[in-house]
Structure formats: C-alpha cells, structure tokens
Design a protein around this motif. Structure first.
Motif, PDB file in Angstrom:
ATOM      1  N   THR A  59       0.850  -1.165  -0.010  1.00  0.00           N
ATOM      2  CA  THR A  59       0.016   0.114   0.006  1.00  0.00           C
ATOM      3  C   THR A  59       1.079   1.269  -0.054  1.00  0.00           C
ATOM      4  OG1 THR A  59      -1.948   1.167   1.240  1.00  0.00           O
ATOM      5  CG2 THR A  59      -0.246   0.094   2.641  1.00  0.00           C
ATOM      6  N   VAL A  60       0.187   2.334  -0.252  1.00  0.00           N
ATOM      7  CA  VAL A  60       0.778   3.744  -0.217  1.00  0.00           C
ATOM      8  C   VAL A  60       0.095   4.454   0.922  1.00  0.00           C
ATOM      9  CG1 VAL A  60       1.211   5.834  -1.454  1.00  0.00           C
ATOM     10  CG2 VAL A  60       1.330   3.697  -2.601  1.00  0.00           C
ATOM     11  N   VAL A  61       1.101   5.089   1.841  1.00  0.00           N
ATOM     12  CA  VAL A  61       0.323   5.769   2.771  1.00  0.00           C
ATOM     13  C   VAL A  61       0.478   7.262   2.639  1.00  0.00           C
ATOM     14  CG1 VAL A  61       0.634   5.933   5.500  1.00  0.00           C
ATOM     15  CG2 VAL A  61       1.149   3.855   4.281  1.00  0.00           C
ATOM     16  N   VAL A  62      -0.631   8.093   3.184  1.00  0.00           N
ATOM     17  CA  VAL A  62      -0.682   9.178   2.783  1.00  0.00           C
ATOM     18  C   VAL A  62      -1.161  10.129   4.147  1.00  0.00           C
ATOM     19  CG1 VAL A  62      -1.734  11.064   1.407  1.00  0.00           C
ATOM     20  CG2 VAL A  62      -1.267   8.933   0.487  1.00  0.00           C
ATOM     21  N   GLY A  63      -0.114  11.123   4.696  1.00  0.00           N
ATOM     22  CA  GLY A  63      -0.835  11.628   5.943  1.00  0.00           C
ATOM     23  C   GLY A  63      -0.496  13.057   5.914  1.00  0.00           C
ATOM     24  N   ASN A  64      -1.454  13.860   6.480  1.00  0.00           N
ATOM     25  CA  ASN A  64      -1.220  15.289   6.766  1.00  0.00           C
ATOM     26  C   ASN A  64      -0.826  15.523   8.465  1.00  0.00           C
ATOM     27  OD1 ASN A  64      -3.658  17.505   7.816  1.00  0.00           O
ATOM     28  ND2 ASN A  64      -1.965  18.157   6.631  1.00  0.00           N
TER      29      ASN A  64
ATOM     30  N   SER B 243       9.872  13.974  -4.058  1.00  0.00           N
ATOM     31  CA  SER B 243       9.594  14.831  -5.156  1.00  0.00           C
ATOM     32  C   SER B 243       8.664  16.054  -4.371  1.00  0.00           C
ATOM     33  CB  SER B 243       8.547  14.275  -6.174  1.00  0.00           C
ATOM     34  OG  SER B 243       9.111  13.210  -6.849  1.00  0.00           O
ATOM     35  N   LEU B 244       8.769  16.882  -4.735  1.00  0.00           N
ATOM     36  CA  LEU B 244       7.893  18.098  -4.087  1.00  0.00           C
ATOM     37  C   LEU B 244       6.981  18.903  -4.944  1.00  0.00           C
ATOM     38  CD1 LEU B 244       7.728  19.989  -1.773  1.00  0.00           C
ATOM     39  CD2 LEU B 244       9.704  21.268  -2.327  1.00  0.00           C
ATOM     40  N   VAL B 245       5.807  19.087  -4.461  1.00  0.00           N
ATOM     41  CA  VAL B 245       4.880  19.761  -5.224  1.00  0.00           C
ATOM     42  C   VAL B 245       4.519  20.982  -4.317  1.00  0.00           C
ATOM     43  CG1 VAL B 245       2.580  19.824  -6.141  1.00  0.00           C
ATOM     44  CG2 VAL B 245       4.119  17.856  -6.742  1.00  0.00           C
ATOM     45  N   HIS B 246       4.646  22.327  -4.774  1.00  0.00           N
ATOM     46  CA  HIS B 246       4.337  23.505  -3.808  1.00  0.00           C
ATOM     47  C   HIS B 246       2.855  23.947  -4.381  1.00  0.00           C
ATOM     48  CE1 HIS B 246       8.318  24.388  -2.391  1.00  0.00           C
ATOM     49  NE2 HIS B 246       8.777  24.295  -3.592  1.00  0.00           N
ATOM     50  N   LEU B 247       1.906  24.161  -3.258  1.00  0.00           N
ATOM     51  CA  LEU B 247       0.574  24.250  -3.291  1.00  0.00           C
ATOM     52  C   LEU B 247       0.367  25.595  -2.769  1.00  0.00           C
ATOM     53  CD1 LEU B 247      -0.667  20.889  -2.338  1.00  0.00           C
ATOM     54  CD2 LEU B 247      -0.783  21.779  -4.782  1.00  0.00           C
ATOM     55  N   GLN B 248      -0.485  26.654  -3.300  1.00  0.00           N
ATOM     56  CA  GLN B 248      -0.945  27.806  -2.872  1.00  0.00           C
ATOM     57  C   GLN B 248      -2.086  27.312  -1.829  1.00  0.00           C
ATOM     58  OE1 GLN B 248       0.630  30.921  -3.415  1.00  0.00           O
ATOM     59  NE2 GLN B 248       2.082  29.215  -4.093  1.00  0.00           N
ATOM     60  N   ALA B 249      -1.612  27.143  -0.841  1.00  0.00           N
ATOM     61  CA  ALA B 249      -2.584  26.493   0.311  1.00  0.00           C
ATOM     62  C   ALA B 249      -1.834  26.841   1.821  1.00  0.00           C
ATOM     63  CB  ALA B 249      -3.200  25.218   0.109  1.00  0.00           C
ATOM     64  N   GLY B 250      -2.707  26.534   2.620  1.00  0.00           N
ATOM     65  CA  GLY B 250      -2.455  26.653   4.210  1.00  0.00           C
ATOM     66  C   GLY B 250      -1.998  25.083   4.420  1.00  0.00           C
ATOM     67  N   HIS B 251      -2.387  25.017   5.823  1.00  0.00           N
ATOM     68  CA  HIS B 251      -1.744  23.721   6.465  1.00  0.00           C
ATOM     69  C   HIS B 251      -2.593  22.543   6.204  1.00  0.00           C
ATOM     70  CE1 HIS B 251       0.244  21.545   9.563  1.00  0.00           C
ATOM     71  NE2 HIS B 251      -0.909  21.145   9.899  1.00  0.00           N
ATOM     72  N   CYS B 252      -3.647  22.612   5.654  1.00  0.00           N
ATOM     73  CA  CYS B 252      -4.520  21.261   5.322  1.00  0.00           C
ATOM     74  C   CYS B 252      -4.803  21.668   3.599  1.00  0.00           C
ATOM     75  CB  CYS B 252      -5.786  21.325   5.927  1.00  0.00           C
ATOM     76  SG  CYS B 252      -5.546  21.439   7.867  1.00  0.00           S
ATOM     77  N   PRO B 253      -3.798  21.300   2.773  1.00  0.00           N
ATOM     78  CA  PRO B 253      -4.083  21.393   1.294  1.00  0.00           C
ATOM     79  C   PRO B 253      -5.074  20.538   0.754  1.00  0.00           C
ATOM     80  CG  PRO B 253      -1.999  20.740   1.709  1.00  0.00           C
ATOM     81  CD  PRO B 253      -2.612  20.993   2.967  1.00  0.00           C
ATOM     82  N   HIS B 254      -5.298  19.227   1.373  1.00  0.00           N
ATOM     83  CA  HIS B 254      -6.046  18.305   0.822  1.00  0.00           C
ATOM     84  C   HIS B 254      -7.466  18.715   0.735  1.00  0.00           C
ATOM     85  CE1 HIS B 254      -5.506  17.909   5.157  1.00  0.00           C
ATOM     86  NE2 HIS B 254      -6.667  17.027   5.079  1.00  0.00           N
ATOM     87  N   ASP B 255      -7.896  19.678   1.782  1.00  0.00           N
ATOM     88  CA  ASP B 255      -9.210  20.084   1.968  1.00  0.00           C
ATOM     89  C   ASP B 255      -9.541  21.603   1.458  1.00  0.00           C
ATOM     90  OD1 ASP B 255     -11.746  19.235   3.116  1.00  0.00           O
ATOM     91  OD2 ASP B 255     -11.620  20.946   4.456  1.00  0.00           O
ATOM     92  N   GLU B 256      -8.495  22.294   1.264  1.00  0.00           N
ATOM     93  CA  GLU B 256      -8.412  23.478   0.898  1.00  0.00           C
ATOM     94  C   GLU B 256      -8.224  23.725  -0.637  1.00  0.00           C
ATOM     95  OE1 GLU B 256      -6.283  27.850   1.524  1.00  0.00           O
ATOM     96  OE2 GLU B 256      -5.897  26.168   2.927  1.00  0.00           O
ATOM     97  N   VAL B 257      -7.374  22.914  -1.189  1.00  0.00           N
ATOM     98  CA  VAL B 257      -7.247  22.868  -2.803  1.00  0.00           C
ATOM     99  C   VAL B 257      -7.230  21.414  -3.331  1.00  0.00           C
ATOM    100  CG1 VAL B 257      -6.142  25.085  -2.897  1.00  0.00           C
ATOM    101  CG2 VAL B 257      -4.698  23.165  -2.492  1.00  0.00           C
ATOM    102  N   PRO B 258      -8.291  20.693  -2.664  1.00  0.00           N
ATOM    103  CA  PRO B 258      -8.305  19.155  -3.119  1.00  0.00           C
ATOM    104  C   PRO B 258      -8.128  18.720  -4.495  1.00  0.00           C
ATOM    105  CG  PRO B 258     -10.527  20.036  -2.587  1.00  0.00           C
ATOM    106  CD  PRO B 258      -9.617  21.315  -2.380  1.00  0.00           C
ATOM    107  N   GLU B 259      -8.682  19.552  -5.384  1.00  0.00           N
ATOM    108  CA  GLU B 259      -8.445  19.263  -6.947  1.00  0.00           C
ATOM    109  C   GLU B 259      -7.029  19.354  -7.236  1.00  0.00           C
ATOM    110  OE1 GLU B 259     -11.170  22.274  -8.519  1.00  0.00           O
ATOM    111  OE2 GLU B 259     -12.453  20.655  -8.847  1.00  0.00           O
TER     112      GLU B 259
END
Length: 381
Positions: free
Chosen positions: A169-174, A339-355
């Motif tokens: 499995t792949v594990v994803v965490g915030n 690998s690093l992806v910069h996002l224009q979001a705050g502490h919770c990018p998965h809920d702020e910019v989910p797309e």
C-alpha cells in the motif's frame, strides 16, 4: 484542531515550562522568522485552542443533507454514526473504505478524522482502493485513556495494514498523520510502497536540544518544578478548553489555517466537534497536550528518513502559517527519493485545494510509485 500536530518541542517548552528557572531551548537559539511563520507564543496558544475544538462540547451546526460539491468535485457523505469499525487492542477504530485497485491509506492530522479527506476519498477511489482511518483518541475511534506516544499510532496503522488492507500500500498523511506515515513506512518496509506527506509534523534533530534533553534531572525539578507545572498546565488547558467551546472561536481557528476559507463549512465544523460528546474526550485532550507533545523530540525526521527506502511525495501548502515551505525543501534535500509539489494553500491543502492535491497525487502514483525513480523533482501548482 488538526493543525496542532505541527507544534514543536520548542513551542511546547515555552508554554509549559514557564515555571522553570530556564527554558529548555533558550531564546537565543531561535532562527529568524519568515513570512510563513508566527511567534512561538502565538503558535502555542492558537494551536492549543485549535486542538481543543476536536474534544470540546457545544452544539455544532448540522451539515446540509444536500451536500454541496467543491467546484464540481464529489464529497464523502457525512455519517454521524460513522462507517466501519475494527477492534484493535480492545479499542474500537473507525475507518472508511471505497474503490478498488492498489490500496491507499489516508491518515489525518491532530484533532481531525476520516472526514477531513472528504474531497479526496471519492476522487482517489475511482482508480484506487482508498482506506482512511481515525487514529486512536481522535474522530470516531475510541477515546482510550492510555499513555499516548507517537509509536501508538504507528503500531495502530501497521496492524491496520496487516489485518485489514493485507496488500502492499501507499500511505498518505497530513500533519501528525504525515509523521505517522513515515514511521509506518520504516516499520513495515515490505508492505509500504510509497509515502505522501502534506505539511507533515516532525522536526530534524538538533545537537543543542539533545544535550538539553539528556541533562540529568535534579531533585528540585523532580519534586517541585514538575508538580507545579502540572497544576499550571491544568489551569491553562482548562481555560483554553472552555474558550475552544465558543462557536466563534471554532470558526476563527479553522480560518486561521485555511488561506481560502470557502471550505470552512458546517460539515467541517461538525466533523471536528462531534467527537467531543465522548465522556473521555477531555482527559484524552489533557494527556495528548501534556504527555504526548512533551515527549516528541526523541522522534526526529532525519532518524526516520534515514531508514526509509520507498518513494516520497511532498505536497506542501506554502502559505501554512505554522509549517512553511522551508521544511519541505529540507526534507527533499535530505531524502533523495523525493518529489516536491508546492501548493498555494495553508496547513490542510487536501481540504483547501483538493483538486490540485488529487491531480498531483494521482500523477505521482501512476508515474513514480509504479515506476520508481531516484531523482528528486520540484514543481508548483
């Protein structure tokens, strides 16, 4: 709230060691703040108030039965009774599972729950079998009265993968879930094929801090300072606990970590506040704040990353007021398979910019996890 997982040992020391003769981490060792950081005192107070939201009482607003979507995206249905439950060490653990294919395990941050992945689970489940679980003490999982330690959640997720997922499995965490994901990858290398971090908790080791922590405990500290500190902690946390009940405070704290507050809605508030109805919630909060957070310096990012071997994706909200992009850059520089992806979001990018998060994660899963590469990449969304 979930963002407290970013509270560092230095923050914790300033708040809870004010009765001591000297701080564990002297003020002169602080590095200069950049625009993505705030003062340690403000960080500590706001962080504690925020985390209190998840274990406080009060009457949360009810989310609309006709759930609105975010820019056309699907949203996980909110179920007050929860989804699925698994028994672990005598405790009830809540989890969600959707889709088919390569398994993904999503781990929330401090004070959050599976519902914080509301905009990610439906989309990711179109191509993968997605699991999301509530860590012990959070969300719809039991509020166990135990001595909390970072390894408790690591053991929980490892056993979840072994007993429920039963596949690579792949594990994803915030945030807190991010550091847990790293620890799980080290503890279960034969089954974890990749890790994705979103504004992860954890610190790199510091020799000066190590020397301070390894200093011999004096009789004065053991029998006078520590008892006084506990009384002080009870008073301070009791007040912050009460303050966190106020609806205006809940909304304010959520908006402080969401650069775009459009998703600070009734659904989110209830998913954080509903676990407060558990009679053990208050004591769990106190134990987490005074015992778990005061023993985190022994778990460092470099000690974990040095033992990890699988690909790593860093999805980083650069506008996070608590964990800025410099940390992501440091992790990338330390770990070559990242690998690093910069996002224009705050502490919770998965809920702020989910797309944006979903697109970046799906791209990485198809191109990196299935075709491992040792190169380090950086992109910006």
């Amino acid at each position: 709230m979930f963002a407290l997982c970013a509270v560092t040992p230095s923050v914790r020391t300033e708040l809870f060691s004010s009765l001591s003769k000297r701080s564990t981490f002297p003020a002169q060792t602080r590095r200069p703040r950049n625009k993505c950081e705030i003062s340690r005192r403000g960080f500590a107070v706001r962080g504690i108030v925020a985390s209190g939201v998840s274990v406080m009482g009060g009457t949360p607003p009810s989310p609309s039965s006709a759930s609105q979507t975010l820019q056309g995206g699907e949203r996980l249905a909110f179920k007050p009774e929860g989804y699925n439950f698994w028994e672990w060490r005598g405790h009830k653990i809540h989890y969600v599972v959707q889709g088919e294919g390569l398994p993904l395990v999503l781990i929330h941050g401090f004070g959050a729950s599976v519902f914080h992945w509301r905009y990610n689970i439906p989309e990711l489940a179109k191509k993968y079998k997605v699991y999301a679980l509530d860590l012990l003490g959070f969300g719809w999982s039991d509020k166990a009265l135990i001595e909390y330690d970072a390894m408790v959640w690591t053991d929980q997720v490892i056993d979840f993968i072994k007993e429920i997922v039963k596949e690579p499995t792949v594990v994803v965490g915030n945030s807190l879930g991010g550091f847990t994901a790293l620890s799980v990858a080290v503890g279960l290398p034969e089954q974890v094929t990749g890790v994705a971090l979103l504004n992860s908790a954890g610190q790199f080791a510091s020799e000066s801090r190590k020397r301070e922590e390894e200093a011999e405990e004096t009789v004065l500290t053991k029998f006078i300072v520590k008892p006084l500190k506990e009384v002080f902690q009870r008073v301070v946390l009791g007040f912050l606990f009460w303050q966190a009940k106020q609806p205006s405070r809940i909304e304010s704290v959520l908006k402080s970590v969401y650069i775009n507050a459009a998703n600070v809605d009734d659904y989110l508030v209830e998913s954080i506040s509903k676990p407060a109805t558990d009679p053990n919630a208050g004591e769990v909060y106190y134990r987490l704040m005074t015992r778990f957070l005061t023993n985190q310096s022994r778990y460092t990012l470099d000690s974990v990353l040095s033992k990890m071997t699988c690909p790593l994706l860093l999805l980083w909200g650069d506008l996070d007021p608590w964990v800025g992009p410099a940390k992501a850059e440091k992790i990338k520089a330390f770990y070559s398979k990242s690998s690093l992806v910069h996002l224009q979001a705050g502490h919770c990018p998965h809920d702020e910019v989910p797309e944006a998060v979903n697109v970046a994660l799906l791209d990485w899963l198809s191109n990196v996890v299935s075709k491992p590469s040792s190169s380090s990449e950086v992109s910006e969304v």
